[in-house]
Write a protein that holds these residues in place. Structure first.
Motif, PDB file in Angstrom:
ATOM      1  N   GLY A 272     -25.660 -24.721 -95.055  1.00  0.00           N
ATOM      2  CA  GLY A 272     -25.226 -25.433 -93.904  1.00  0.00           C
ATOM      3  C   GLY A 272     -24.317 -26.867 -94.133  1.00  0.00           C
ATOM      4  N   HIS A 273     -23.821 -26.851 -95.458  1.00  0.00           N
ATOM      5  CA  HIS A 273     -23.382 -28.267 -95.681  1.00  0.00           C
ATOM      6  C   HIS A 273     -21.925 -28.356 -94.986  1.00  0.00           C
ATOM      7  N   ASN A 274     -21.258 -27.121 -94.470  1.00  0.00           N
ATOM      8  CA  ASN A 274     -20.143 -27.397 -93.719  1.00  0.00           C
ATOM      9  C   ASN A 274     -20.514 -27.971 -92.527  1.00  0.00           C
ATOM     10  N   LEU A 275     -21.652 -28.074 -91.941  1.00  0.00           N
ATOM     11  CA  LEU A 275     -22.127 -28.780 -90.755  1.00  0.00           C
ATOM     12  C   LEU A 275     -22.542 -30.359 -91.150  1.00  0.00           C
ATOM     13  N   ILE A 276     -23.085 -30.640 -92.446  1.00  0.00           N
ATOM     14  CA  ILE A 276     -23.346 -31.771 -92.578  1.00  0.00           C
ATOM     15  C   ILE A 276     -21.853 -32.510 -92.626  1.00  0.00           C
ATOM     16  N   ALA A 277     -20.623 -32.016 -93.242  1.00  0.00           N
ATOM     17  CA  ALA A 277     -19.504 -32.527 -93.432  1.00  0.00           C
ATOM     18  C   ALA A 277     -18.970 -32.724 -91.935  1.00  0.00           C
TER      19      ALA A 277
ATOM     20  N   ASP B  34     -24.891 -51.437 -95.330  1.00  0.00           N
ATOM     21  CA  ASP B  34     -25.964 -51.859 -94.734  1.00  0.00           C
ATOM     22  C   ASP B  34     -26.988 -50.857 -94.330  1.00  0.00           C
ATOM     23  N   VAL B  35     -26.394 -49.571 -94.126  1.00  0.00           N
ATOM     24  CA  VAL B  35     -27.144 -48.582 -93.576  1.00  0.00           C
ATOM     25  C   VAL B  35     -26.336 -47.212 -93.823  1.00  0.00           C
ATOM     26  N   VAL B  36     -27.029 -46.213 -94.132  1.00  0.00           N
ATOM     27  CA  VAL B  36     -26.352 -44.885 -94.510  1.00  0.00           C
ATOM     28  C   VAL B  36     -26.959 -43.886 -93.878  1.00  0.00           C
ATOM     29  N   PHE B  37     -26.266 -43.171 -93.230  1.00  0.00           N
ATOM     30  CA  PHE B  37     -26.628 -41.861 -92.331  1.00  0.00           C
ATOM     31  C   PHE B  37     -26.182 -40.512 -93.189  1.00  0.00           C
ATOM     32  N   ILE B  38     -26.814 -39.645 -93.011  1.00  0.00           N
ATOM     33  CA  ILE B  38     -26.505 -38.197 -93.380  1.00  0.00           C
ATOM     34  C   ILE B  38     -27.176 -37.212 -92.514  1.00  0.00           C
ATOM     35  N   THR B  39     -26.637 -35.934 -92.518  1.00  0.00           N
ATOM     36  CA  THR B  39     -27.307 -35.012 -91.606  1.00  0.00           C
ATOM     37  C   THR B  39     -27.765 -33.868 -92.439  1.00  0.00           C
ATOM     38  N   HIS B  40     -28.720 -32.878 -91.838  1.00  0.00           N
ATOM     39  CA  HIS B  40     -28.744 -31.826 -92.599  1.00  0.00           C
ATOM     40  C   HIS B  40     -29.093 -30.626 -91.620  1.00  0.00           C
ATOM     41  N   ALA B  41     -28.612 -29.344 -91.675  1.00  0.00           N
ATOM     42  CA  ALA B  41     -28.983 -28.344 -90.705  1.00  0.00           C
ATOM     43  C   ALA B  41     -30.472 -27.781 -91.289  1.00  0.00           C
ATOM     44  N   GLY B  42     -31.112 -27.064 -90.434  1.00  0.00           N
ATOM     45  CA  GLY B  42     -32.107 -26.411 -90.904  1.00  0.00           C
ATOM     46  C   GLY B  42     -32.874 -25.719 -89.734  1.00  0.00           C
ATOM     47  N   ASP B  43     -34.221 -25.404 -89.739  1.00  0.00           N
ATOM     48  CA  ASP B  43     -34.919 -24.560 -89.113  1.00  0.00           C
ATOM     49  C   ASP B  43     -35.482 -25.377 -87.716  1.00  0.00           C
ATOM     50  N   ARG B  44     -35.250 -26.727 -87.879  1.00  0.00           N
ATOM     51  CA  ARG B  44     -36.010 -27.592 -86.896  1.00  0.00           C
ATOM     52  C   ARG B  44     -35.322 -28.870 -86.739  1.00  0.00           C
ATOM     53  N   TRP B  45     -35.687 -29.604 -85.534  1.00  0.00           N
ATOM     54  CA  TRP B  45     -35.154 -30.870 -85.323  1.00  0.00           C
ATOM     55  C   TRP B  45     -36.408 -31.651 -86.245  1.00  0.00           C
TER      56      TRP B  45
END
Ligand SMILES: [Zn+2]
Length: 429
Positions: free
Chosen positions: A126-131, A182-193
């Motif tokens: 799901g890296h298309n959704l991270i992007a 100062d702060v870094v954000f990233i996301t990742h799709a998966g089977d849960r929040w």
């Protein structure tokens, strides 16, 4: 009469409140409205990246598309990022990029990381959704930066999946591209929040044993068996396991074990990966593995060749106030408290290195039924589904709102930075 007066007073107060509470609330509305608007075109971007399904370091179309979208939003985009030559061929990371937007005057820098590499079976991670959740967060922040102090930095980080040590985020970190964050954000799709930030620290060891070949039947006494060095190393490592903490993982293979059976092997190789929940524990176990290889050398007379790897992956540093800020925004956006779940199974990522250097948060969002594993075809389909997209939009909003808080609420940023320092000092103790 009295009642009328109080009604009027309440009305006036309400109007006043609306105006005084205005800036913060109004900006937040602007951010979410901008993301709702951007989500239409971003869905197309997500679908295209999903269809490109470009593997690590070949994400040319995906990165070009993202750069184009960020430029349209008003970001200053730079491609072909410089990186250390021993980590990236020619010292230029061609599918990495950086996009910046400065706000009204000096202030903190919030950094959004985007990943867009695929696996052999497509975007099964799901890296298309991270992007694109990151892209949407960038769109939301773009709407308010002209009135907000600070800077938004978007970094396109290629090549996460191959687990190649040295490319991806590590090279960009060493190239100085995160500087000022100062702060870094990233996301990742998966089977849960999930706000579970844990990652296993990991380091690899390649051992080469050199012996002396000889006829295995006629003159074994004239040879030195390199394979025996490898086997002794494995035996010693297995003896170690009894005394290792439960989370320590050691797995090894024998890429080279000899040639024809009638010749004493003069060359053999072993490769190990060592992991643990914290970096210090991993390093400690790693040093013992190296000693096991030395025992293999001593016990067999085969010469050991070993060089410390250029790069190791650290565990994640968990910054509680930062994960709480994101979680609180997710709750406001409708994700119920009981939807958040920790993971039972953990792995390693180059994200750990970023979190070791800057306060970082990874936001896990649910795109597939619980139990759907990453890297499967089912996860790949979820990464292009309507439900998956809805979760990505919510996540993009939560990231943008949390980033906005870090830009505009110095006390929150300070708490994050203090917690980061404390967590880092405590790591492995
Ligand atoms: Zn993956």
């Amino acid at each position: 009469m009295k009642r009328r007066t109080s009604v009027a007073v309440v009305a006036i107060l309400a109007v006043l409140l609306l105006f005084t509470a205005g800036p913060a609330g109004a900006d937040q509305k602007k951010i979410t409205a901008a993301i709702d608007e951007a989500s239409k075109s971003c869905r197309g971007v997500s679908q295209q990246i999903w269809e490109f399904k470009e593997p690590g370091l070949q994400e040319f179309k995906s990165s070009a598309l993202l750069k184009e979208e960020l430029a349209k939003l008003g970001y200053k985009v730079t491609g072909d990022l410089k990186a250390p030559e021993d980590l990236v061929k020619d010292g230029v990371s061609k599918t990495a990029f950086k996009a910046e937007m400065t706000g009204k005057g000096p202030g903190p820098t919030v950094t959004l990381m985007l990943e867009y590499d695929a696996l052999a079976n497509g975007h099964a991670c799901g890296h298309n959704l991270i992007a694109t959740s990151g892209l949407m967060a960038a769109a939301g922040l773009a709407k308010i930066m002209k009135d907000t102090p600070g800077r938004v930095l978007v970094i396109g980080t290629p090549d996460e999946e191959r687990g190649s040590l040295g490319a991806g985020k590590v090279a960009l970190l060493e190239g100085g591209h995160f500087e000022g964050s100062d702060v870094v954000f990233i996301t990742h799709a998966g089977d849960r929040w999930s706000m579970d930030q844990r990652l296993l620290a990991m380091k690899r060891a390649n051992f080469t044993f050199k012996g002396k070949s000889s006829h295995a039947a006629a003159a074994p006494h004239k040879g030195v068996n390199a394979l025996r060095g490898v086997l002794l190393t494995f035996t010693c490592v297995d003896n170690l396991r009894e005394h290792l903490r439960q989370d320590v993982r050691i797995h090894g293979v024998i890429p080279k074990g000899g040639g024809p059976v009638n010749i004493v092997p003069d060359l053999a190789q072993a490769e190990f990966a060592c992991r643990a929940l914290d970096t210090a524990t991993m390093e400690n176990a790693y040093a013992k593995i190296v000693n096991c290889a030395k025992a293999g050398e001593l016990g067999t007379g085969a010469t050991l060749e070993f060089k410390e790897p250029r790069v190791a992956l650290t565990a994640a540093i968990v910054v509680q106030p930062l994960t709480e800020a994101v979680q609180s925004n997710l709750k406001t956006l409708g994700i119920a408290a009981n939807e958040f779940k920790d993971f039972d199974e953990l792995a390693s990522s180059d994200l750990g290195m970023v979190s070791y250097t800057y306060p970082t948060v990874n936001v896990w969002f649910k795109i597939a039924p619980e139990g759907t594993a990453l890297h499967t075809d089912a996860m790949r389909e979820a990464a292009n589904s309507d439900d998956g997209w809805k979760a990505a939009v919510v996540t993009g909003k939560a990231v943008a709102l949390s980033a906005y808080e870090m830009l505009t609420k110095p006390e929150k940023l300070k708490a994050v930075q203090e917690s980061f320092k404390a967590a880092k000092a405590k790591e492995g103790k």
